[in-house]
Design a protein around this motif. Structure first.
Motif, short mmCIF file in Angstrom:
data_model
loop_
_atom_site.label_atom_id
_atom_site.label_comp_id
_atom_site.label_asym_id
_atom_site.label_seq_id
_atom_site.Cartn_x
_atom_site.Cartn_y
_atom_site.Cartn_z
N GLU A 1 0.85 -1.18 0.00
CA GLU A 1 0.00 0.00 0.00
C GLU A 1 0.89 1.23 0.00
N TYR A 2 0.53 2.22 -0.82
CA TYR A 2 1.26 3.48 -0.92
C TYR A 2 0.24 4.59 -0.81
N ARG A 3 0.44 5.52 0.15
CA ARG A 3 -0.58 6.55 0.36
C ARG A 3 -0.03 7.70 1.19
N ILE A 4 -0.84 8.76 1.25
CA ILE A 4 -0.55 9.88 2.15
C ILE A 4 -0.62 9.34 3.58
N ALA A 5 0.30 9.79 4.41
CA ALA A 5 0.34 9.34 5.80
C ALA A 5 -0.85 9.86 6.60
N LYS A 6 -1.33 9.02 7.49
CA LYS A 6 -2.38 9.42 8.42
C LYS A 6 -1.74 10.09 9.63
N PRO A 7 -2.47 10.98 10.33
CA PRO A 7 -1.89 11.68 11.48
C PRO A 7 -1.26 10.75 12.52
N GLU A 8 -1.88 9.62 12.77
CA GLU A 8 -1.36 8.71 13.80
C GLU A 8 -0.10 7.96 13.35
N ALA B 1 5.77 6.83 13.60
CA ALA B 1 6.50 5.81 12.83
C ALA B 1 7.40 6.47 11.79
N ILE B 2 6.91 7.53 11.16
CA ILE B 2 7.74 8.26 10.19
C ILE B 2 8.94 8.87 10.90
N ARG C 1 2.83 17.31 8.84
CA ARG C 1 1.61 16.94 9.56
C ARG C 1 0.46 17.86 9.16
N GLU C 2 0.76 19.14 9.00
CA GLU C 2 -0.27 20.11 8.63
C GLU C 2 -0.75 19.87 7.20
N GLY C 3 0.13 19.40 6.32
CA GLY C 3 -0.25 18.99 4.99
C GLY C 3 -0.74 20.06 4.04
N ARG D 1 1.31 22.53 2.30
CA ARG D 1 2.22 22.57 1.14
C ARG D 1 3.27 21.48 1.21
N SER D 2 3.42 20.84 2.34
CA SER D 2 4.36 19.74 2.51
C SER D 2 3.56 18.50 2.90
N HIS D 3 4.01 17.35 2.41
CA HIS D 3 3.23 16.13 2.60
C HIS D 3 4.13 14.95 2.95
N ALA D 4 3.56 14.00 3.66
CA ALA D 4 4.26 12.76 3.97
C ALA D 4 3.48 11.61 3.35
#
Length: 164
Positions: A7-14, A18-19, A52-54, A56-59
């Protein structure tokens, strides 16, 4: 070998703890070519607030059989251009390297953010340079420009391309 569920996706807050832990592994792995010291807690540390705020920057994360296998951090481009995206950090756990997980994560991240891109690698990180040239070449049909950046906030190789 058993089929792996990926699975490949945008990270969830929780998933940010782990990141943060994977970032510690990543920074340790690069400690021989990335001059960074441990803090007073014995960690390299990395501020993930803007990811985390998402806005302009994303995980993004990669999971194999429900377990973390890697991550990617995307930020606004700022090295050689002022528009588009910059691959800020990219890491795949050793056990998942050369299995296709890294390439699939890279393709997922790049296609998730259409438009101009910059991806950089440190001069001494030859495996990363080979990986990104191959992946970017595949996703762009070799329609990218490679620069050697020798001044400013980033020193190293940078590929520029567009994910139309």
């Amino acid at each position: 070998m058993a089929d792996l569920s990926t699975e490949y996706r945008i990270a969830k807050p929780e998933e940010f703890p782990a990141i943060a832990q994977m970032l510690e592994l990543y920074q340790y792995e690069l400690s021989d070519i990335w001059d960074q010291d441990l803090d007073s807690s014995g960690r390299y540390g990395y501020d993930l607030t803007r990811h985390r705020e998402g806005r302009r920057s994303h995980a993004h994360v990669a999971l194999v059989n429900g377990h973390f296998a890697g991550f990617a951090l995307v930020a606004p481009a700022a090295v050689t251009r002022t528009d588009g995206c910059w691959m800020e950090q990219f890491f795949v756990l050793k056990k998942h390297r050369r299995t296709g997980v890294g390439s699939a994560l890279a393709r997922h991240v790049l296609s998730s953010h259409p438009g101009p891109w910059e991806v950089g690698q440190m001069p001494a990180n030859l495996p990363a340079q080979a990986f990104w040239r191959r992946v970017i070449g595949q996703v762009t049909a070799d329609q990218y420009v490679e620069l050697q950046v020798t001044q400013g906030g980033w020193l190293g190789v940078v590929q520029q391309f567009d994910m139309g």
